[in-house]
Design a protein around this motif. Sequence first.
Motif, PDB file in Angstrom:
ATOM      1  N   THR A  17     -16.106  10.658   7.715  1.00  0.00           N
ATOM      2  CA  THR A  17     -15.740  12.035   7.386  1.00  0.00           C
ATOM      3  C   THR A  17     -14.255  12.325   7.573  1.00  0.00           C
ATOM      4  N   ALA A  18     -13.514  11.345   8.051  1.00  0.00           N
ATOM      5  CA  ALA A  18     -12.076  11.534   8.269  1.00  0.00           C
ATOM      6  C   ALA A  18     -11.362  11.691   6.933  1.00  0.00           C
ATOM      7  N   GLU A  19     -10.203  12.314   6.982  1.00  0.00           N
ATOM      8  CA  GLU A  19      -9.385  12.449   5.785  1.00  0.00           C
ATOM      9  C   GLU A  19      -8.973  11.060   5.300  1.00  0.00           C
ATOM     10  N   THR A  20      -8.822  10.951   4.002  1.00  0.00           N
ATOM     11  CA  THR A  20      -8.490   9.671   3.378  1.00  0.00           C
ATOM     12  C   THR A  20      -7.273   9.021   4.025  1.00  0.00           C
ATOM     13  N   ARG A  21      -6.244   9.790   4.253  1.00  0.00           N
ATOM     14  CA  ARG A  21      -5.000   9.249   4.828  1.00  0.00           C
ATOM     15  C   ARG A  21      -5.258   8.641   6.210  1.00  0.00           C
ATOM     16  N   ALA A  22      -6.098   9.276   6.998  1.00  0.00           N
ATOM     17  CA  ALA A  22      -6.413   8.753   8.326  1.00  0.00           C
ATOM     18  C   ALA A  22      -7.162   7.424   8.231  1.00  0.00           C
ATOM     19  N   VAL A  23      -8.043   7.324   7.253  1.00  0.00           N
ATOM     20  CA  VAL A  23      -8.778   6.069   7.051  1.00  0.00           C
ATOM     21  C   VAL A  23      -7.801   4.968   6.655  1.00  0.00           C
ATOM     22  N   ILE A  24      -6.951   5.248   5.684  1.00  0.00           N
ATOM     23  CA  ILE A  24      -6.005   4.240   5.196  1.00  0.00           C
ATOM     24  C   ILE A  24      -5.036   3.817   6.287  1.00  0.00           C
ATOM     25  N   ASP A  25      -4.480   4.767   7.014  1.00  0.00           N
ATOM     26  CA  ASP A  25      -3.551   4.421   8.095  1.00  0.00           C
ATOM     27  C   ASP A  25      -4.236   3.520   9.118  1.00  0.00           C
ATOM     28  N   GLY A  26      -5.489   3.825   9.424  1.00  0.00           N
ATOM     29  CA  GLY A  26      -6.235   2.998  10.375  1.00  0.00           C
ATOM     30  C   GLY A  26      -6.531   1.612   9.837  1.00  0.00           C
ATOM     31  N   VAL A  27      -6.863   1.527   8.553  1.00  0.00           N
ATOM     32  CA  VAL A  27      -7.123   0.226   7.944  1.00  0.00           C
ATOM     33  C   VAL A  27      -5.854  -0.621   7.935  1.00  0.00           C
ATOM     34  N   CYS A  83       0.832  -1.200   0.000  1.00  0.00           N
ATOM     35  CA  CYS A  83       0.000   0.000   0.000  1.00  0.00           C
ATOM     36  C   CYS A  83       0.873   1.259   0.000  1.00  0.00           C
ATOM     37  N   VAL A  84       0.569   2.156  -0.941  1.00  0.00           N
ATOM     38  CA  VAL A  84       1.304   3.413  -1.027  1.00  0.00           C
ATOM     39  C   VAL A  84       0.496   4.577  -0.450  1.00  0.00           C
ATOM     40  N   ARG A  85      -0.648   4.271   0.137  1.00  0.00           N
ATOM     41  CA  ARG A  85      -1.508   5.254   0.806  1.00  0.00           C
ATOM     42  C   ARG A  85      -1.967   6.376  -0.133  1.00  0.00           C
TER      43      ARG A  85
END
Length: 80
Positions: free
Chosen positions: A39-49, A20-22
């Motif tokens: 509603t979170a920023e995309t990066r926050a969602v990806i980091d959490g996933v 994953c390159v986020r």
Amino acid sequence: MSSPFESALAARAAAMAEACVRCGKCVDACPVVEPAGVTAETRAVIDGVLDLVRRGPGSEAARQWASACVLSGECIKACD
């Protein structure tokens, strides 16, 4: 001791997290982000996933997104 299935699953999860390159294309393509109220920023969602994939607690946004998943596969199609 892990079963062969558990070992294979852990290896697949590790490979996915490493690849994953986020970029955020998966979240952008997902049809349930808005209906789920993510509603979170995309990066926050990806980091959490990625944390979830690594068997961590993830973020609230990641858990919210994962819980709303309808298995559309749009995220997979969008992933480079």
